[in-house]
Scaffold this motif. Structure first.
Motif, PDB file in Angstrom:
ATOM      1  N   LEU A  56       0.870  -1.167   0.000  1.00 53.68           N
ATOM      2  CA  LEU A  56       0.000   0.000   0.000  1.00 53.68           C
ATOM      3  C   LEU A  56       0.911   1.222   0.000  1.00 53.68           C
ATOM      4  O   LEU A  56       1.712   1.414   0.918  1.00 53.68           O
ATOM      5  CB  LEU A  56      -0.920  -0.001   1.219  1.00 53.68           C
ATOM      6  N   LEU A  57       0.838   2.019  -1.053  1.00 58.78           N
ATOM      7  CA  LEU A  57       1.737   3.154  -1.227  1.00 58.78           C
ATOM      8  C   LEU A  57       1.099   4.478  -0.831  1.00 58.78           C
ATOM      9  O   LEU A  57       1.794   5.462  -0.630  1.00 58.78           O
ATOM     10  CB  LEU A  57       2.205   3.217  -2.681  1.00 58.78           C
ATOM     11  N   GLY A  58      -0.213   4.498  -0.730  1.00 61.69           N
ATOM     12  CA  GLY A  58      -0.943   5.702  -0.364  1.00 61.69           C
ATOM     13  C   GLY A  58      -2.419   5.382  -0.401  1.00 61.69           C
ATOM     14  O   GLY A  58      -2.814   4.272  -0.752  1.00 61.69           O
ATOM     15  N   ASP A  59      -3.246   6.348  -0.030  1.00 62.71           N
ATOM     16  CA  ASP A  59      -4.681   6.109  -0.097  1.00 62.71           C
ATOM     17  C   ASP A  59      -5.074   5.794  -1.536  1.00 62.71           C
ATOM     18  O   ASP A  59      -4.776   6.568  -2.456  1.00 62.71           O
ATOM     19  CB  ASP A  59      -5.455   7.327   0.402  1.00 62.71           C
ATOM     20  N   ASN A  60      -5.695   4.642  -1.728  1.00 63.93           N
ATOM     21  CA  ASN A  60      -6.186   4.194  -3.042  1.00 63.93           C
ATOM     22  C   ASN A  60      -5.089   4.005  -4.081  1.00 63.93           C
ATOM     23  O   ASN A  60      -5.345   4.071  -5.283  1.00 63.93           O
ATOM     24  CB  ASN A  60      -7.257   5.148  -3.566  1.00 63.93           C
ATOM     25  N   PHE A  61      -3.853   3.760  -3.623  1.00 63.27           N
ATOM     26  CA  PHE A  61      -2.722   3.584  -4.538  1.00 63.27           C
ATOM     27  C   PHE A  61      -1.808   2.495  -3.974  1.00 63.27           C
ATOM     28  O   PHE A  61      -1.484   2.504  -2.792  1.00 63.27           O
ATOM     29  CB  PHE A  61      -1.964   4.905  -4.677  1.00 63.27           C
ATOM     30  N   GLY A  62      -1.424   1.546  -4.825  1.00 63.30           N
ATOM     31  CA  GLY A  62      -0.571   0.464  -4.340  1.00 63.30           C
ATOM     32  C   GLY A  62       0.203  -0.203  -5.451  1.00 63.30           C
ATOM     33  O   GLY A  62       0.200   0.250  -6.604  1.00 63.30           O
ATOM     34  N   GLY A  63       0.853  -1.292  -5.089  1.00 60.54           N
ATOM     35  CA  GLY A  63       1.636  -2.035  -6.058  1.00 60.54           C
ATOM     36  C   GLY A  63       1.838  -3.463  -5.602  1.00 60.54           C
ATOM     37  O   GLY A  63       1.473  -3.838  -4.490  1.00 60.54           O
ATOM     38  N   ASP A  64       2.416  -4.258  -6.482  1.00 61.16           N
ATOM     39  CA  ASP A  64       2.743  -5.637  -6.124  1.00 61.16           C
ATOM     40  C   ASP A  64       3.907  -6.127  -6.965  1.00 61.16           C
ATOM     41  O   ASP A  64       4.232  -5.554  -8.001  1.00 61.16           O
ATOM     42  CB  ASP A  64       1.531  -6.566  -6.265  1.00 61.16           C
TER      43      ASP A  64
END
Length: 139
Positions: A85-93
């Protein structure tokens, strides 16, 4: 930060998505997500290009820890994945094979009922292939 807003059923918008990988093995039909805090459970129905269908499942968290994605029907390992989870409503995998080699990585953003995914899939001896998926929350 939390991911509760990711909960729901999601359908791929094929006309807005693309995969450049010539060895892309399956087509996603529907993904179901339950999210709470940083906990994440996902189940995705897929259709392989030979017409066979299967479902994979992930049960873990968005904490950067590598965990398995397994097939529901027999528990076989599909891939290992770490969600961030990189920020509110933003992420990666990041996806890795069982031998530890990187398969690919994604970043994604949630905007209401639209989930946008940008990825890069690594295919040994062929190179890297970008893709984009647009998912819509469905009732």
């Amino acid at each position: 930060m939390h991911i509760d807003s990711w909960t729901g059923r999601w359908q791929l918008l094929e006309d807005q998505s693309y995969h450049k990988n010539p060895q892309h093995a399956f087509h996603a039909l529907e993904t179901r997500v339950r999210a709470n805090g940083l906990s994440l459970w996902m189940e995705c129905d897929i259709r392989f290009y030979d017409g066979m269908e299967a479902t994979w499942q992930y049960d873990g968290a968005m904490d950067g820890v590598m965990r398995p994605i397994t097939f529901v029907h027999n528990g076989a390992l599909l891939t290992n994945i770490a969600f961030y989870l990189l920020g509110d409503n933003f992420g990666g995998d990041t996806n890795r094979r069982p031998d530890g080699k990187t398969i690919g990585c994604e970043t994604w953003r949630l905007d209401g009922d639209i989930l946008s995914v940008w990825g890069l899939h690594h295919v040994e001896e062929l190179g890297e292939f970008p893709y984009r998926e647009i998912w819509r929350r469905i009732p």
